[in-house]
Write an enzyme that holds these catalytic residues in place. Sequence first.
Site, PDB file in Angstrom:
ATOM      1  CD  GLU A 231      -2.500   1.418   2.053  1.00  0.00           C
ATOM      2  OE1 GLU A 231      -3.671   2.098   2.488  1.00  0.00           O
ATOM      3  OE2 GLU A 231      -2.438   0.982   3.329  1.00  0.00           O
TER       4      GLU A 231
ATOM      5  CD  GLU B  93       2.394   8.493   5.029  1.00  0.00           C
ATOM      6  OE1 GLU B  93       1.164   7.851   4.135  1.00  0.00           O
ATOM      7  OE2 GLU B  93       2.925   9.391   5.044  1.00  0.00           O
TER       8      GLU B  93
ATOM      9  CG  ASP C 180      -1.557  13.725  -0.884  1.00  0.00           C
ATOM     10  OD1 ASP C 180      -2.615  13.726   0.438  1.00  0.00           O
ATOM     11  OD2 ASP C 180       0.111  13.506   0.123  1.00  0.00           O
TER      12      ASP C 180
ATOM     13  CG  ASP D 100     -11.995  12.156  -1.428  1.00  0.00           C
ATOM     14  OD1 ASP D 100     -10.749  11.714  -1.759  1.00  0.00           O
ATOM     15  OD2 ASP D 100     -12.484  13.284  -1.401  1.00  0.00           O
TER      16      ASP D 100
ATOM     17  CB  THR E 176      -8.052   3.903   4.223  1.00  0.00           C
ATOM     18  OG1 THR E 176      -9.216   5.683   3.878  1.00  0.00           O
ATOM     19  CG2 THR E 176      -8.385   3.554   3.132  1.00  0.00           C
TER      20      THR E 176
HETATM   21  C1  LIG Z   1      -4.764  11.377   1.897  1.00  0.00           C
HETATM   22  S1  LIG Z   1      -3.672  10.417   2.715  1.00  0.00           S
HETATM   23  C2  LIG Z   1      -4.445   9.548   2.653  1.00  0.00           C
HETATM   24  C3  LIG Z   1      -4.294   8.380   3.604  1.00  0.00           C
HETATM   25  C4  LIG Z   1      -4.731   6.968   3.881  1.00  0.00           C
HETATM   26  N1  LIG Z   1      -4.777   6.026   3.170  1.00  0.00           N
HETATM   27  C5  LIG Z   1      -6.430   6.821   3.673  1.00  0.00           C
HETATM   28  O1  LIG Z   1      -7.132   6.650   2.740  1.00  0.00           O
HETATM   29  O2  LIG Z   1      -6.854   7.426   5.010  1.00  0.00           O
HETATM   30  C6  LIG Z   1      -2.171  10.496   1.516  1.00  0.00           C
HETATM   31  C7  LIG Z   1      -0.790   9.713   2.461  1.00  0.00           C
HETATM   32  O3  LIG Z   1      -0.242   9.608   1.302  1.00  0.00           O
HETATM   33  C8  LIG Z   1       0.985  10.268   1.357  1.00  0.00           C
HETATM   34  N2  LIG Z   1       1.522   9.947   0.782  1.00  0.00           N
HETATM   35  C9  LIG Z   1       2.328  11.605  -0.230  1.00  0.00           C
HETATM   36  N3  LIG Z   1       2.543  10.999  -1.015  1.00  0.00           N
HETATM   37  C10 LIG Z   1       3.310  10.202  -0.875  1.00  0.00           C
HETATM   38  C11 LIG Z   1       4.778   9.590  -1.242  1.00  0.00           C
HETATM   39  N4  LIG Z   1       5.812   9.857  -2.253  1.00  0.00           N
HETATM   40  N5  LIG Z   1       5.012   7.993  -0.509  1.00  0.00           N
HETATM   41  C12 LIG Z   1       4.788   7.642   0.472  1.00  0.00           C
HETATM   42  N6  LIG Z   1       3.626   8.254   0.763  1.00  0.00           N
HETATM   43  C13 LIG Z   1       2.974   9.202   0.250  1.00  0.00           C
HETATM   44  C14 LIG Z   1       0.917  10.924   2.703  1.00  0.00           C
HETATM   45  O4  LIG Z   1       1.947  11.290   4.207  1.00  0.00           O
HETATM   46  C15 LIG Z   1      -0.509  11.002   3.091  1.00  0.00           C
HETATM   47  O5  LIG Z   1      -0.195  10.365   4.405  1.00  0.00           O
END
Ligand SMILES: C[S@@+](CC[C@H](N)C(=O)[O-])C[C@H]1O[C@@H](n2cnc3c(N)ncnc32)[C@H](O)[C@@H]1O
Length: 210
Positions: A44, A69, A116, A152, A189
């Site tokens: 993931e 992460e 993101d 979303d 999630t």
């Molecule tokens: C919008 S959050 C969603 C978190 C989780 N997947 C959820 O659905 O609740 C996006 C997550 O991706 C991580 N993230 C963003 N860019 C990333 C990257 N290049 N490599 C690893 N993690 C990343 C961010 O730190 C954040 O915790």
Amino acid sequence: MRLRKIKNINEKIKKYEGTIAFNAKDNKGMWKKSFGNNNPVYLEIGTGKGNFIIENAKRNPEINYIGCEISDSVIYKAAKKAEGISNLTLINEDAFSLMDIFEDNEIEKIFLNFSDPWPKSRHEKRRLTSPGFLNIYKRILIEKGIIEFKSDNQHLFEYSLIKFNEQKWDFLDLNLNLHKENDEDIITTEYEDKFKALGQPIYYIKVRTK
Ligand SMILES: C[S@@+](CC[C@H](N)C(=O)[O-])C[C@H]1O[C@@H](n2cnc3c(N)ncnc32)[C@H](O)[C@@H]1O
């Protein structure tokens, strides 16, 4: 995930050495060995606080799970909940480094959950479904490896559809409102729970490499 930086995080996170693989690159090509079995490895990317991957690992002991992460403060929260789950490892890495961490054909499935959206064009390369990332996934996934994507965000969803299609991934499933019907078996999630509670549709794509 916007989370304030936890004070003394470098010290605090060290306690979770068994749960977080701090030298992830040393395991390149040897992830199955590191789990002590020959089971499939699911990854993931952007694990957040870990609910999804932790629940998956508990329900499916015959699968090895890796949660990637980038944020140390966020992965710390996941690590606290993931201690002692032998088929789950967390890695505090940027997805841009995936090819330093995984050998070609090392992963059976990738989950991209609520990545993101990076809406500005100049940030396109950071979207986890941009062509650069899809090329990396093709390398590290086995032949006929799978990606499951949930979001979303309509813009990111449409963008991802186009990019998967341009690269000729096989579409196995597509849903414009994942939770509309019976969703009891869907592992959610943290973000998904929030959007679901607000009644917002969750978009879902499942694709496979050739
Ligand atoms: C919008 S959050 C969603 C978190 C989780 N997947 C959820 O659905 O609740 C996006 C997550 O991706 C991580 N993230 C963003 N860019 C990333 C990257 N290049 N490599 C690893 N993690 C990343 C961010 O730190 C954040 O915790």
